[in-house]
Scaffold this motif. Structure first.
Motif, PDB file in Angstrom:
ATOM      1  N   VAL A  91       1.204   4.437  -4.494  1.00  0.00           N
ATOM      2  CA  VAL A  91       1.621   5.724  -3.930  1.00  0.00           C
ATOM      3  C   VAL A  91       0.343   6.440  -3.493  1.00  0.00           C
ATOM      4  N   PRO A  92      -0.104   6.160  -2.283  1.00  0.00           N
ATOM      5  CA  PRO A  92      -1.405   6.674  -1.871  1.00  0.00           C
ATOM      6  C   PRO A  92      -1.415   8.188  -1.651  1.00  0.00           C
ATOM      7  N   PHE A  93      -0.265   8.723  -1.239  1.00  0.00           N
ATOM      8  CA  PHE A  93      -0.229  10.144  -0.923  1.00  0.00           C
ATOM      9  C   PHE A  93       0.991  10.785  -1.556  1.00  0.00           C
ATOM     10  N   LYS A  94       0.853  12.071  -1.795  1.00  0.00           N
ATOM     11  CA  LYS A  94       1.962  12.802  -2.412  1.00  0.00           C
ATOM     12  C   LYS A  94       2.729  13.487  -1.290  1.00  0.00           C
ATOM     13  N   VAL A  95       3.852  12.893  -0.915  1.00  0.00           N
ATOM     14  CA  VAL A  95       4.541  13.373   0.284  1.00  0.00           C
ATOM     15  C   VAL A  95       5.991  13.792   0.038  1.00  0.00           C
ATOM     16  N   PRO A  96       6.233  14.721  -0.899  1.00  0.00           N
ATOM     17  CA  PRO A  96       7.616  15.149  -1.100  1.00  0.00           C
ATOM     18  C   PRO A  96       8.174  15.815   0.157  1.00  0.00           C
ATOM     19  N   THR A  97       9.449  15.610   0.397  1.00  0.00           N
ATOM     20  CA  THR A  97      10.125  16.376   1.441  1.00  0.00           C
ATOM     21  C   THR A  97      10.488  17.719   0.824  1.00  0.00           C
ATOM     22  N   THR A  98       9.995  18.786   1.398  1.00  0.00           N
ATOM     23  CA  THR A  98      10.224  20.091   0.787  1.00  0.00           C
ATOM     24  C   THR A  98      11.504  20.703   1.355  1.00  0.00           C
ATOM     25  N   GLY A  99      12.404  21.057   0.450  1.00  0.00           N
ATOM     26  CA  GLY A  99      13.700  21.569   0.888  1.00  0.00           C
ATOM     27  C   GLY A  99      13.929  23.025   0.553  1.00  0.00           C
ATOM     28  N   GLY A 100      12.851  23.773   0.380  1.00  0.00           N
ATOM     29  CA  GLY A 100      13.003  25.184   0.066  1.00  0.00           C
ATOM     30  C   GLY A 100      11.642  25.856   0.010  1.00  0.00           C
ATOM     31  N   PHE A 113      -2.596  16.039   2.369  1.00  0.00           N
ATOM     32  CA  PHE A 113      -3.535  14.934   2.531  1.00  0.00           C
ATOM     33  C   PHE A 113      -5.018  15.277   2.340  1.00  0.00           C
ATOM     34  N   ALA A 114      -5.414  16.469   2.749  1.00  0.00           N
ATOM     35  CA  ALA A 114      -6.846  16.783   2.851  1.00  0.00           C
ATOM     36  C   ALA A 114      -7.602  16.465   1.558  1.00  0.00           C
ATOM     37  N   ASP A 115      -7.061  16.943   0.450  1.00  0.00           N
ATOM     38  CA  ASP A 115      -7.754  16.786  -0.826  1.00  0.00           C
ATOM     39  C   ASP A 115      -7.812  15.309  -1.235  1.00  0.00           C
ATOM     40  N   THR A 116      -6.706  14.589  -1.001  1.00  0.00           N
ATOM     41  CA  THR A 116      -6.682  13.174  -1.343  1.00  0.00           C
ATOM     42  C   THR A 116      -7.699  12.395  -0.510  1.00  0.00           C
ATOM     43  N   TRP A 117      -7.805  12.731   0.765  1.00  0.00           N
ATOM     44  CA  TRP A 117      -8.730  12.001   1.630  1.00  0.00           C
ATOM     45  C   TRP A 117     -10.192  12.249   1.283  1.00  0.00           C
ATOM     46  N   PRO A 144      -5.066   5.155  -4.827  1.00  0.00           N
ATOM     47  CA  PRO A 144      -5.677   4.043  -5.576  1.00  0.00           C
ATOM     48  C   PRO A 144      -6.399   3.035  -4.689  1.00  0.00           C
ATOM     49  N   TRP A 145      -6.037   2.952  -3.428  1.00  0.00           N
ATOM     50  CA  TRP A 145      -6.722   1.977  -2.575  1.00  0.00           C
ATOM     51  C   TRP A 145      -7.643   2.631  -1.550  1.00  0.00           C
ATOM     52  N   ASP A 146      -7.988   3.836  -1.822  1.00  0.00           N
ATOM     53  CA  ASP A 146      -8.887   4.541  -0.905  1.00  0.00           C
ATOM     54  C   ASP A 146     -10.159   3.716  -0.701  1.00  0.00           C
ATOM     55  N   TYR A 147     -10.643   3.670   0.500  1.00  0.00           N
ATOM     56  CA  TYR A 147     -11.880   2.944   0.760  1.00  0.00           C
ATOM     57  C   TYR A 147     -12.777   3.807   1.636  1.00  0.00           C
ATOM     58  N   PRO A 148     -14.071   3.564   1.551  1.00  0.00           N
ATOM     59  CA  PRO A 148     -14.982   4.430   2.305  1.00  0.00           C
ATOM     60  C   PRO A 148     -14.789   4.269   3.815  1.00  0.00           C
ATOM     61  N   LYS A 198       0.797  -1.225   0.000  1.00  0.00           N
ATOM     62  CA  LYS A 198       0.000   0.000   0.000  1.00  0.00           C
ATOM     63  C   LYS A 198       0.832   1.279   0.000  1.00  0.00           C
ATOM     64  N   PHE A 199       2.082   1.168   0.431  1.00  0.00           N
ATOM     65  CA  PHE A 199       2.912   2.372   0.534  1.00  0.00           C
ATOM     66  C   PHE A 199       4.257   2.155  -0.151  1.00  0.00           C
ATOM     67  N   ARG A 200       4.439   2.779  -1.291  1.00  0.00           N
ATOM     68  CA  ARG A 200       5.725   2.632  -1.969  1.00  0.00           C
ATOM     69  C   ARG A 200       6.844   3.219  -1.111  1.00  0.00           C
ATOM     70  N   THR A 201       6.535   4.281  -0.393  1.00  0.00           N
ATOM     71  CA  THR A 201       7.541   4.841   0.510  1.00  0.00           C
ATOM     72  C   THR A 201       8.100   3.731   1.389  1.00  0.00           C
ATOM     73  N   PHE A 202       7.219   3.078   2.100  1.00  0.00           N
ATOM     74  CA  PHE A 202       7.619   2.037   3.045  1.00  0.00           C
ATOM     75  C   PHE A 202       8.412   0.942   2.340  1.00  0.00           C
ATOM     76  N   HIS A 203       7.900   0.483   1.229  1.00  0.00           N
ATOM     77  CA  HIS A 203       8.522  -0.616   0.509  1.00  0.00           C
ATOM     78  C   HIS A 203       9.944  -0.246   0.059  1.00  0.00           C
ATOM     79  N   VAL A 204      10.064   0.888  -0.604  1.00  0.00           N
ATOM     80  CA  VAL A 204      11.370   1.308  -1.102  1.00  0.00           C
ATOM     81  C   VAL A 204      12.322   1.602   0.064  1.00  0.00           C
ATOM     82  N   PHE A 205      11.799   2.258   1.095  1.00  0.00           N
ATOM     83  CA  PHE A 205      12.666   2.638   2.217  1.00  0.00           C
ATOM     84  C   PHE A 205      13.154   1.413   2.996  1.00  0.00           C
ATOM     85  N   MET A 206      12.385   0.335   2.955  1.00  0.00           N
ATOM     86  CA  MET A 206      12.847  -0.885   3.610  1.00  0.00           C
ATOM     87  C   MET A 206      14.033  -1.486   2.855  1.00  0.00           C
TER      88      MET A 206
END
Ligand code: HEM
Ligand code: SF4
Ligand code: SF4
Lengths: 539, 330
Positions: free
Chosen positions: B58-67, A339-343, B299-303, A84-92
């Motif tokens: 990739v459920p969320f867009k979580v870039p680390t912002t460096g600027g 997150f807000a918009d995605t949720w 992509p895997w969002d569920y109610p 479910k989380f590519r972050t987790f998978h890749v970071f592992m």
């Protein structure tokens, strides 16, 4: 609720060695040190939001009352989350243990415990991942850095994953962007599958579900608190500002952190905002249900986080506003930005945000329709819509603390600085390695702002406090400004401990002080109703 | 322990090949069978790893912002460290992959006189890492000349540059020596720096020893224990044309060098070396910080059921009415 522990004296605490012991970390079992961890959550809080395995348990006891199949649950949980989380998978998989992140974590810098190096914090879980999910780990075991998941390992995960504030500082320095915050989030999700949250997080979650805010403020209390502030504003300015609650058809819904509705110095931020909105004649309203942009669910699991954020767009829709203005809060902005918009989006019932005063279109928020208050205020100032008497902040020498979330999950650096420089004459930056994207955590973020883990918090806040001390000693700074409600709750304690006499404020308190309002009386008091030096008040 | 273990494994490989070739005459095994197997493992393994990561959502867009973020038009955004467009992301990724941008930020924290934390600049890791990787790349490309006739001009040019414009043979390559220095420094970090030693696993020492052994055997072969280069080229050409031949009289040092390279290839997909592929898939780096502009879909969002306003009002209606707060149902 929480028993307040007593940390050792600062002179004691600052004796820190960064040299790790000779014995390897895998052979060093976790030791639960008092003052370094929080109480386990009470059953009732888990029940309030329907989370599994509610029971009263204590981290300091040997028996955590785990379900029989706890191991299966955790392993199954890991498996699911790898997908479910590519972050987790890749970071592992891709850490090379270069150690660039090692001395970037405030908990390591403030304590020296090697398992607080982000790379080892990750290895605690990664070693389990290797054992059950990689070929080399299955075959080679310890030689491949793999280890069995045992109860001790689980406890170790708990101990150290509640010693991470999800601040993402490590991620900035990692050549692959490995983000321990992301791994901690997953780790905590796994622990929550077994009911192993902490009280200080689950309490606010339960409150938030019922009342809409962490503190459990009921609607009439919210109004009463704001009424108090309105009275104070009248005393200070001679102006009775007005505000509304749950008003349908308002143009803007304002959502800040509930910490600013209760207690100092957050309430001064709300006062500044009330004054600002009054002065520009903003057509806005509060929602007593969506009265909290913060979200301790985020420190629990993605599902609970999403659950607690339902109110944001649903209240905007119910009230028929055009867009949302978000207040000064740190992790609220991690969520509102990422997150807000995605949720719960897309919020197609709202309109692209436009400042009703300047006509500026907030293009960067055209999708989620949520604007940060410092973006909004900076725009007002830039267009000359506000008049300030900067000298009302002359008794303050200010430095600015970038909050982790607004820094590394958003990048809002110039807006607050522009505002501060517009309303104050004396602004000084802390050393370059401790601000902006490289900022240090207050040490109490991600739900660790409890009483019983006070030593942990003072240690974690050490690098931040140390930089504040530098500007205090060098420039005579006496005010630590920020745009985060957790900061306003945590930094006063931290400053009392490391830098006594240093005050803490939100940016809109400074705005409120300097704002020249139409028809105001001559100001002799600041927003704290303390005499303004040199302004007819007594010095 | 990890150090000795990894070192011993590399030594064992060397001895094994030595015995196998000069004792048992297993030239074909080491120069043909194992290389094919190793290459197969490498390709299949890496494709599997990358595809497997790619299959994770990739459920969320979580870039680390460096600027500075992109916000108001008069505030200059940092388009590379905090990209809000795909171009920015490409730029950020290029900086990461080609110049190790994030590693360049590295600092070293020191506690001075027990009370002041100082963050000194610490660029040596960055420099050594960059030197090592570029040398590796250049050396790898240079080796292509064994596999193609005639040697393409770009490769000849690279050799020319690498040997500091030297003409005549044997060329002395800068990268050969730089890579050894860089590797020794990286090894020193893991042995001499307590923090790095503490976090190091056997699998961190092993690739360093292995690559070091590859480089040393290569240098030996080139300048000291010279091997029959024409014969080596025959082996290489035989392998790529799937008509393997093994000319006689190639020194055992070549077989050792080649077997170590095969070990590296075969080991690659099971090790941390997969960072080569993973770095491109890291969501904190390869996504734009534009969530407020463009919605990211999970992509895997569920109610999920949450508390409705109705519920909320039902609980607090009386209190709200008393306080003069509007309600939906009187
Ligand atoms: C896109 C390609 C690649 C990128 C961006 C990349 C980047 C990096 C970075 C930033 C580091 C951390 C610095 C360090 O520890 O030295 C590293 C370490 C390392 N890389 Fe790569 N790398 C790539 C490909 C490769 C390849 C093809 C190899 C093959 C041998 C390799 C071998 C290593 C090794 C052995 C280390 C660990 C060094 C140590 O132990 O200190 N890398 N890489
Ligand atoms: S900086 Fe990244 S790659 Fe290096 S040790 Fe830390 S997490 Fe691993
Ligand atoms: S996210 Fe912050 S607290 Fe957690 S390991 Fe990284 S630097 Fe430390």
């Amino acid at each position: 609720m929480a028993t307040k522990g007593k940390p050792p004296k600062p002179e004691e605490l600052s004796k820190i060695s960064y040299t790790p012991p000779s014995k390897g970390w895998m052979d060093t079992p976790v030791e639960f040190k008092p003052g370094m961890y929080c109480h386990g959550t009470r059953a009732k809080y888990l029940e309030a939001v329907g989370m599994p395995f509610p029971r009263d348990w204590s981290a300091s006891e040997a028996d955590w009352k785990l379900p029989d199949n706890w191991k299966e649950i955790v392993l199954q949980g890991i498996k699911e989350r790898l997908q479910k989380f590519r972050t987790f998978h890749v970071f592992m998989d891709i850490c090379v243990r270069c150690g660039a992140c090692a001395d970037k974590c405030h908990f390591f810098l403030g304590g020296g415990d090697p398992k607080n190096m982000p790379v080892l914090r990750a290895e605690l879980l990664r070693s389990v991942y290797r054992k059950y999910f990689t070929t080399s780990g299955k075959i080679l075991g310890k030689a491949a850095g793999a280890r069995e998941l045992t109860e001790d390992v689980l406890k170790e995960l708990w101990y150290y994953y509640f010693q991470c504030t999800e601040c993402r500082r490590c991620s900035l320095f990692c050549p692959y962007g490995i983000d321990q915050a992301e791994i901690t989030i997953i780790g905590r999700e796994l622990l929550n599958l077994l009911g192993l949250n902490i009280d200080w997080i689950m309490g606010p979650v339960a409150n938030s579900y019922r009342t809409g805010n962490h503190l459990g403020l009921e609607p009439h209390t919210i109004k009463a608190n704001i009424d108090f502030m309105i009275d104070d504003i009248e005393t200070i300015t001679g102006i009775k500002v007005d505000t509304t609650y749950n008003r349908k058809g308002a143009e803007i819904l304002f959502i800040g952190p509930s910490g600013d509705l209760f207690g100092v110095p957050g309430n001064y931020v709300t006062m500044g905002e009330l004054m600002l909105f009054h002065e520009i004649g903003l057509d806005y309203t509060w929602s007593t249900m969506a009265c909290e942009g913060g979200n301790f669910g985020f420190f629990t699991s993605m599902e609970v986080a999403k659950k607690l954020y339902y109110k944001i767009y649903s209240e905007a829709k119910r009230l028929g506003v055009k867009w949302i203005l978000g207040g000064e809060c740190g992790h609220q902005w991690r969520l509102m930005n990422q997150f807000a918009d995605t949720w719960w989006g897309p919020p197609d019932f709202l309109e692209e945000p436009v400042s009703p005063i300047t006509g500026t279109k907030f293009e960067n928020a055209k999708g989620s329709k949520i604007v940060h208050i410092t973006e909004f205020t900076a725009d007002l100032i830039k267009h000359g819509k506000l008049k300030f008497d900067k000298s009302r902040n002359d008794h303050l020498k200010i430095t600015f603390h970038d909050s982790c979330n607004t820094a590394r999950a958003m990048g809002i650096f110039e807006e607050p600085r522009y505002i501060i420089n517009s309303v104050c004459n004396h602004f000084y930056e802390m050393p370059e390695s401790t601000i902006r994207e490289k900022t240090f955590c207050c040490g109490s973020g991600s739900g660790l702002n409890a009483g019983e883990n006070i030593e942990l918090r003072m240690r974690g806040g050490f690098p931040r406090a140390n930089a504040v001390k530098y500007v205090r000693d060098t420039f005579g700074v006496n005010m630590l400004a920020n745009i985060c409600a957790i900061d306003r709750a945590a930094l006063p304690t931290l400053m009392d401990y490391w830098n006594p006499g240093m005050d803490v404020c939100g940016v809109h308190e400074l705005v409120g002080n300097a704002l020249v309002m139409k028809g105001e009386i001559e100001r002799t008091l600041d927003l704290r109703t303390e005499p303004l030096p040199g302004k007819g008040g007594t010095e | 322990m990890g150090i000795l273990f990894s070192f011993a494994v590399v030594v064992a490989i060397v001895l094994l090949v030595f015995a196998g070739v000069s004792g048992a005459g297993l030239n074909y095994l080491f120069a043909v069978i194992i290389p094919y197997i190793a290459l197969l493992i490498f390709i299949v393994g890496m494709v599997y790893r990358v595809v497997n990561w790619g299959r994770s959502a990739v459920p969320f867009k979580v870039p680390t912002t460096g600027g500075q973020q992109t916000s108001l038009p008069w505030i200059a955004a940092n388009k590379l460290d905090n990209p809000s467009t795909s171009y920015g992301v490409i730029g950020r990724m290029l900086l990461e992959v080609l110049l190790f941008r994030s590693l360049f930020r590295n600092t070293k924290a020191e506690l001075h006189s027990g009370s002041r934390l100082i963050y000194g600049s610490e660029k040596l890791l960055w420099l050594a890492a960059l030197a090592f990787h570029y040398c590796f790349l250049v050396i790898l490309i240079r080796h292509l000349r064994f596999f193609v006739v005639p040697v393409p001009a770009p490769i000849e040019f690279l050799e020319f540059m690498d040997s500091f414009f030297q003409v005549g043979a044997p060329l002395v390559y800068i990268t050969n020596f730089l890579i050894i220095i860089a590797l020794l420094y990286l090894l020193y970090r893991r042995i001499g720096m307590p923090q790095i030693k503490y976090i190091s696993l056997p699998s961190d020492y092993f690739p360093l020893f292995l690559i070091l052994a590859i480089a040393i055997s290569g240098i030996l072969m080139r300048y000291f224990d010279k091997v029959d280069v024409v014969g080596v080229k025959q082996i290489a050409m035989g392998l790529v044309s799937f008509r393997p031949t093994i000319p006689d009289g190639i020194g055992v040092i070549f077989y050792i060098h080649f077997a170590l390279v095969c070990t590296l290839f075969a080991y690659f997909p099971f090790s941390k070396l997969v960072h080569m592929g993973g770095v491109f898939l890291s969501p904190t780096r390869n996504l734009a910080n534009n969530n407020r502009m463009i919605r990211h879909v999970n992509p895997w969002d569920y109610p999920i059921k949450s508390r409705s306003y109705e519920d909320y009002e039902n609980e607090f209606r009386d209190k709200m009415k008393k306080a003069g707060i509007p309600v939906e149902k009187e």
